[in-house]
Design a protein around this motif. Structure first.
Motif, PDB file in Angstrom:
ATOM      1  N   LEU A   1      -0.017  21.952 -20.685  1.00  0.00           N
ATOM      2  CA  LEU A   1      -1.439  22.258 -20.835  1.00  0.00           C
ATOM      3  C   LEU A   1      -2.291  21.332 -19.973  1.00  0.00           C
ATOM      4  O   LEU A   1      -3.325  21.750 -19.437  1.00  0.00           O
ATOM      5  CB  LEU A   1      -1.843  22.138 -22.302  1.00  0.00           C
ATOM      6  N   GLY A   2      -1.864  20.073 -19.817  1.00  0.00           N
ATOM      7  CA  GLY A   2      -2.604  19.142 -18.978  1.00  0.00           C
ATOM      8  C   GLY A   2      -2.629  19.575 -17.523  1.00  0.00           C
ATOM      9  O   GLY A   2      -3.673  19.528 -16.866  1.00  0.00           O
ATOM     10  N   PHE A   3      -1.473  20.011 -17.003  1.00  0.00           N
ATOM     11  CA  PHE A   3      -1.435  20.481 -15.621  1.00  0.00           C
ATOM     12  C   PHE A   3      -2.216  21.783 -15.452  1.00  0.00           C
ATOM     13  O   PHE A   3      -2.896  21.985 -14.434  1.00  0.00           O
ATOM     14  CB  PHE A   3       0.014  20.655 -15.151  1.00  0.00           C
ATOM     15  N   LEU A   4      -2.154  22.670 -16.440  1.00  0.00           N
ATOM     16  CA  LEU A   4      -2.892  23.925 -16.342  1.00  0.00           C
ATOM     17  C   LEU A   4      -4.394  23.661 -16.335  1.00  0.00           C
ATOM     18  O   LEU A   4      -5.137  24.234 -15.518  1.00  0.00           O
ATOM     19  CB  LEU A   4      -2.511  24.843 -17.504  1.00  0.00           C
ATOM     20  N   ASP A   5      -4.880  22.786 -17.211  1.00  0.00           N
ATOM     21  CA  ASP A   5      -6.305  22.492 -17.248  1.00  0.00           C
ATOM     22  C   ASP A   5      -6.768  21.800 -15.967  1.00  0.00           C
ATOM     23  O   ASP A   5      -7.895  22.022 -15.508  1.00  0.00           O
ATOM     24  CB  ASP A   5      -6.638  21.621 -18.460  1.00  0.00           C
ATOM     25  N   HIS A   6      -5.908  20.966 -15.390  1.00  0.00           N
ATOM     26  CA  HIS A   6      -6.265  20.320 -14.122  1.00  0.00           C
ATOM     27  C   HIS A   6      -6.430  21.366 -13.018  1.00  0.00           C
ATOM     28  O   HIS A   6      -7.367  21.295 -12.215  1.00  0.00           O
ATOM     29  CB  HIS A   6      -5.192  19.308 -13.727  1.00  0.00           C
TER      30      HIS A   6
ATOM     31  N   GLU B   1      -7.062  14.635 -15.844  1.00  0.00           N
ATOM     32  CA  GLU B   1      -5.762  14.394 -15.226  1.00  0.00           C
ATOM     33  C   GLU B   1      -4.644  14.672 -16.227  1.00  0.00           C
ATOM     34  O   GLU B   1      -4.760  14.333 -17.404  1.00  0.00           O
ATOM     35  CB  GLU B   1      -5.680  12.951 -14.734  1.00  0.00           C
ATOM     36  N   PRO B   2      -3.555  15.282 -15.789  1.00  0.00           N
ATOM     37  CA  PRO B   2      -2.433  15.543 -16.705  1.00  0.00           C
ATOM     38  C   PRO B   2      -1.898  14.236 -17.276  1.00  0.00           C
ATOM     39  O   PRO B   2      -1.869  13.213 -16.580  1.00  0.00           O
ATOM     40  CB  PRO B   2      -1.391  16.224 -15.805  1.00  0.00           C
ATOM     41  N   PRO B   3      -1.462  14.235 -18.528  1.00  0.00           N
ATOM     42  CA  PRO B   3      -0.925  13.004 -19.130  1.00  0.00           C
ATOM     43  C   PRO B   3       0.357  12.571 -18.440  1.00  0.00           C
ATOM     44  O   PRO B   3       1.169  13.397 -18.031  1.00  0.00           O
ATOM     45  CB  PRO B   3      -0.677  13.416 -20.586  1.00  0.00           C
ATOM     46  N   LEU B   4       0.543  11.265 -18.314  1.00  0.00           N
ATOM     47  CA  LEU B   4       1.706  10.727 -17.616  1.00  0.00           C
ATOM     48  C   LEU B   4       2.955  10.684 -18.484  1.00  0.00           C
ATOM     49  O   LEU B   4       4.076  10.763 -17.975  1.00  0.00           O
ATOM     50  CB  LEU B   4       1.409   9.314 -17.101  1.00  0.00           C
ATOM     51  N   ALA B   5       2.796  10.546 -19.785  1.00  0.00           N
ATOM     52  CA  ALA B   5       3.965  10.381 -20.651  1.00  0.00           C
ATOM     53  C   ALA B   5       3.723  11.077 -21.983  1.00  0.00           C
ATOM     54  O   ALA B   5       3.687  10.455 -23.040  1.00  0.00           O
ATOM     55  CB  ALA B   5       4.259   8.908 -20.877  1.00  0.00           C
TER      56      ALA B   5
ATOM     57  N   GLU C   1       6.254  17.970 -23.982  1.00  0.00           N
ATOM     58  CA  GLU C   1       6.295  19.126 -23.084  1.00  0.00           C
ATOM     59  C   GLU C   1       5.014  19.943 -23.139  1.00  0.00           C
ATOM     60  O   GLU C   1       4.432  20.297 -22.105  1.00  0.00           O
ATOM     61  CB  GLU C   1       7.489  20.016 -23.452  1.00  0.00           C
ATOM     62  N   THR C   2       4.543  20.245 -24.342  1.00  0.00           N
ATOM     63  CA  THR C   2       3.374  21.103 -24.487  1.00  0.00           C
ATOM     64  C   THR C   2       2.131  20.457 -23.890  1.00  0.00           C
ATOM     65  O   THR C   2       1.395  21.091 -23.129  1.00  0.00           O
ATOM     66  CB  THR C   2       3.133  21.429 -25.974  1.00  0.00           C
TER      67      THR C   2
ATOM     68  N   PRO D   1      -2.767  21.441 -30.051  1.00  0.00           N
ATOM     69  CA  PRO D   1      -2.001  21.647 -28.824  1.00  0.00           C
ATOM     70  C   PRO D   1      -2.863  21.956 -27.613  1.00  0.00           C
ATOM     71  O   PRO D   1      -2.426  21.773 -26.498  1.00  0.00           O
ATOM     72  CB  PRO D   1      -1.100  22.854 -29.178  1.00  0.00           C
ATOM     73  N   ASP D   2      -4.126  22.405 -27.822  1.00  0.00           N
ATOM     74  CA  ASP D   2      -4.957  22.768 -26.683  1.00  0.00           C
ATOM     75  C   ASP D   2      -5.898  21.648 -26.268  1.00  0.00           C
ATOM     76  O   ASP D   2      -6.634  21.779 -25.306  1.00  0.00           O
ATOM     77  CB  ASP D   2      -5.775  24.020 -26.986  1.00  0.00           C
ATOM     78  N   THR D   3      -5.896  20.517 -26.981  1.00  0.00           N
ATOM     79  CA  THR D   3      -6.825  19.442 -26.677  1.00  0.00           C
ATOM     80  C   THR D   3      -6.116  18.102 -26.736  1.00  0.00           C
ATOM     81  O   THR D   3      -6.012  17.510 -27.802  1.00  0.00           O
ATOM     82  CB  THR D   3      -8.007  19.442 -27.670  1.00  0.00           C
ATOM     83  N   PRO D   4      -5.575  17.591 -25.624  1.00  0.00           N
ATOM     84  CA  PRO D   4      -4.934  16.276 -25.634  1.00  0.00           C
ATOM     85  C   PRO D   4      -5.890  15.210 -26.155  1.00  0.00           C
ATOM     86  O   PRO D   4      -7.094  15.282 -25.941  1.00  0.00           O
ATOM     87  CB  PRO D   4      -4.594  16.048 -24.158  1.00  0.00           C
ATOM     88  N   ALA D   5      -5.344  14.198 -26.836  1.00  0.00           N
ATOM     89  CA  ALA D   5      -6.191  13.204 -27.478  1.00  0.00           C
ATOM     90  C   ALA D   5      -6.958  12.362 -26.464  1.00  0.00           C
ATOM     91  O   ALA D   5      -8.104  12.013 -26.675  1.00  0.00           O
ATOM     92  CB  ALA D   5      -5.338  12.298 -28.366  1.00  0.00           C
TER      93      ALA D   5
END
Length: 311
Positions: free
Chosen positions: A155-160, A143-147, A150-151, A128-132
């Protein structure tokens, strides 16, 4: 003495493991080294070790997973010019990496736009803390994932937003981190310390019910409610950056633990005076809000220091 690199998490791969649930009987071809980038990777490894940093520590300073640093050093990934410049700044190389990249460009191995692939473990299916997959913008921010779900989106927006703060504070000395704009007393150094406090307060103190970490454990908040902002003037740039980075690292680990327990519905262990408890979903939204608000302040302060702009 060279610093030993952090080991890859057990089970972390870029595809199915031979003999694993999805990879029984399968063989994987050896990764292909990109032409010209192996020499660049060896130089990067040398300069990182000379700076006394592990791959994990360098990844934290840049906002990337350490597995991507390993790929750069192995010549398996190209680096865009803006990221090479950031590496020169972070490692204090005096432009050695930029010169090496220029030689690659002249030889026809110019870098292409980078897509950073962060491997996900085979078990469990995702972290959950590391998008693929993370696309990096021109400033090296994920960049936050587009699609995504929720989690991953939260996390994508927070890391950005975290990476934006790091970018706004990048390369500044003591004077730069203490600069103010107009009649405001806000500083970038104070921002780093305040947001380090916010990270620990919500992800450790409230979410997991733990006692405050140093230096927050000895603060008399009644005597100075803005101690985090005010005391930053007495800290060095290295102390401020280390305090913030350590808090972010701890928050990522604690959030991952909470998500593994019961997802974004997980309630904070510490309750408010009225007995209500915030969900992890609420905490993540609040952190995004907090960073976004202060990054707007950071835009103005950084522009006043050296003219750097950009959102």
């Amino acid at each position: 003495m060279p610093v030993s690199d952090a080991a890859m998490p057990q089970g972390t791969t870029s595809g199915p493991e031979p003999g694993g649930e999805r990879g029984a009987g399968m063989m994987r071809a050896a990764p292909r080294t990109l032409s010209g980038w192996a020499e660049f990777g060896r130089l990067l490894r040398h300069l990182r070790r000379r700076a006394g940093l592990t791959q994990s520590q360098l990844g934290l300073r840049l906002g990337y997973h350490h597995s991507l640093i390993s790929k750069w050093e192995s010549g398996l990934r190209e680096l865009p010019a803006p990221l090479v410049a950031r590496l020169d700044t972070v490692l204090g190389t005096g432009g050695e990496l930029g010169a090496a990249e220029a030689r690659l460009r002249a030889a026809g191995s110019a870098p292409r736009p980078l897509t950073a692939v962060v491997p996900a473990p085979a078990r469990p299916p995702s972290r959950p803390d590391t998008p693929a997959v993370r696309h990096l913008d021109e400033h090296g921010r994920p960049e936050p994932p587009l699609a995504a779900d929720e989690t991953a989106t939260l996390l994508g927006f927070l890391d950005h937003q975290r990476a934006t703060l790091a970018w706004k504070c990048e390369g500044l000395d003591e004077a730069g981190l203490r600069a103010t704009v107009a009649t405001s007393s806000l500083t970038l150094g104070g921002m780093l310390k305040h947001l380090a406090c916010v990270e620990d307060r919500w992800c450790s103190h409230w979410l997991h019910g733990r006692d405050p970490h140093p230096p927050w454990d000895t603060v008399d908040w009644a005597a100075d409610p803005d101690w985090d902002w005010n005391s930053a003037a007495g800290d060095s740039p290295r102390q401020l950056r280390t305090l913030w980075r350590d808090s972010v690292t701890r928050s990522r680990r604690l959030v991952a633990e909470a998500l593994a327990e019961s997802g974004p519905e997980r309630l904070a262990l510490r309750a408010r005076p009225d007995g209500s408890r915030a969900s992890l979903r609420w905490i993540l939204c609040h952190l995004i809000e907090e960073y976004a608000r202060h990054n707007g302040h950071a835009d103005l302060i950084r522009e006043s220091v050296d003219g750097r702009t950009g959102a």
